[in-house]
Design a protein around this motif. Structure first.
Motif, mmCIF file in Angstrom:
data_model
loop_
_atom_site.group_PDB
_atom_site.id
_atom_site.type_symbol
_atom_site.label_atom_id
_atom_site.label_comp_id
_atom_site.label_asym_id
_atom_site.label_seq_id
_atom_site.Cartn_x
_atom_site.Cartn_y
_atom_site.Cartn_z
ATOM 1 N N GLN A 48 0.611 -1.400 -0.072
ATOM 2 C CA GLN A 48 0.167 0.061 0.092
ATOM 3 C C GLN A 48 0.883 1.135 0.067
ATOM 4 O O GLN A 48 0.103 2.713 -0.659
ATOM 5 N N LEU A 49 2.048 1.146 0.468
ATOM 6 C CA LEU A 49 3.239 2.272 0.325
ATOM 7 C C LEU A 49 3.330 2.184 -0.367
ATOM 8 O O LEU A 49 4.184 3.540 -0.935
ATOM 9 N N VAL A 74 10.720 6.227 7.513
ATOM 10 C CA VAL A 74 10.036 7.372 7.136
ATOM 11 C C VAL A 74 11.500 7.847 6.392
ATOM 12 O O VAL A 74 11.163 8.009 4.907
ATOM 13 N N GLN A 75 12.539 7.896 6.707
ATOM 14 C CA GLN A 75 14.046 8.063 6.398
ATOM 15 C C GLN A 75 13.870 7.375 4.545
ATOM 16 O O GLN A 75 14.881 7.992 3.635
ATOM 17 N N ALA A 76 14.314 6.101 4.740
ATOM 18 C CA ALA A 76 14.796 5.279 3.796
ATOM 19 C C ALA A 76 13.661 5.562 2.070
ATOM 20 O O ALA A 76 13.814 5.594 1.552
ATOM 21 N N MET A 77 11.789 5.671 2.990
ATOM 22 C CA MET A 77 11.477 5.785 1.971
ATOM 23 C C MET A 77 11.700 7.105 1.223
ATOM 24 O O MET A 77 11.043 7.670 0.139
ATOM 25 N N THR A 78 11.638 8.919 2.172
ATOM 26 C CA THR A 78 12.624 9.474 1.373
ATOM 27 C C THR A 78 13.283 9.835 0.564
ATOM 28 O O THR A 78 13.388 10.802 -0.684
ATOM 29 N N GLU A 79 14.443 8.931 1.114
ATOM 30 C CA GLU A 79 15.185 8.785 0.074
ATOM 31 C C GLU A 79 15.127 8.070 -1.507
ATOM 32 O O GLU A 79 15.465 8.760 -2.426
ATOM 33 N N LEU A 80 13.971 7.022 -0.862
ATOM 34 C CA LEU A 80 14.065 6.423 -2.340
ATOM 35 C C LEU A 80 12.841 7.157 -3.542
ATOM 36 O O LEU A 80 13.590 7.543 -3.991
#
Length: 93
Positions: A48-49, A74-80
């Motif tokens: 879903q993310l 959240v940091q990993a998703m932001t970097e992605l």
């Protein structure tokens, strides 16, 4: 990708992701909190993310980027998001 989308900062993306997660999970999450280890997120929710990130930030998450580590914090998703948007902007140039 529009000029407005290209100008998003890491802080804005992080704030948006935290807001989304806070509302969906009904709890506040920290930028470096391991969402899987904490039990807040399952691998099913990670999919879903993927959809949320793709639709919200106009990116395509495929191949090696679909690993759980890309969605662990959240940091990993932001970097992605930043990396994929930069790659897409470079491809458009």
């Amino acid at each position: 990708m529009t000029a407005e989308q290209t100008e998003l900062t890491a802080g804005e993306i992080e704030k948006g992701l935290r807001g989304h997660l806070d509302s969906v999970l009904n709890t506040a999450v920290e930028p470096d909190q391991d969402l899987f280890k904490s039990g807040l997120v399952s691998s099913m929710f990670a999919m879903q993310l993927v959809v949320h990130l793709e639709e919200t930030y106009d990116i395509a998450i495929i191949g090696a980027d679909l690993k759980l580590d890309s969605f662990r914090t959240v940091q990993a998703m932001t970097e992605l998001v930043l990396r994929l948007r930069a790659a897409a902007a470079g491809a458009d140039a």
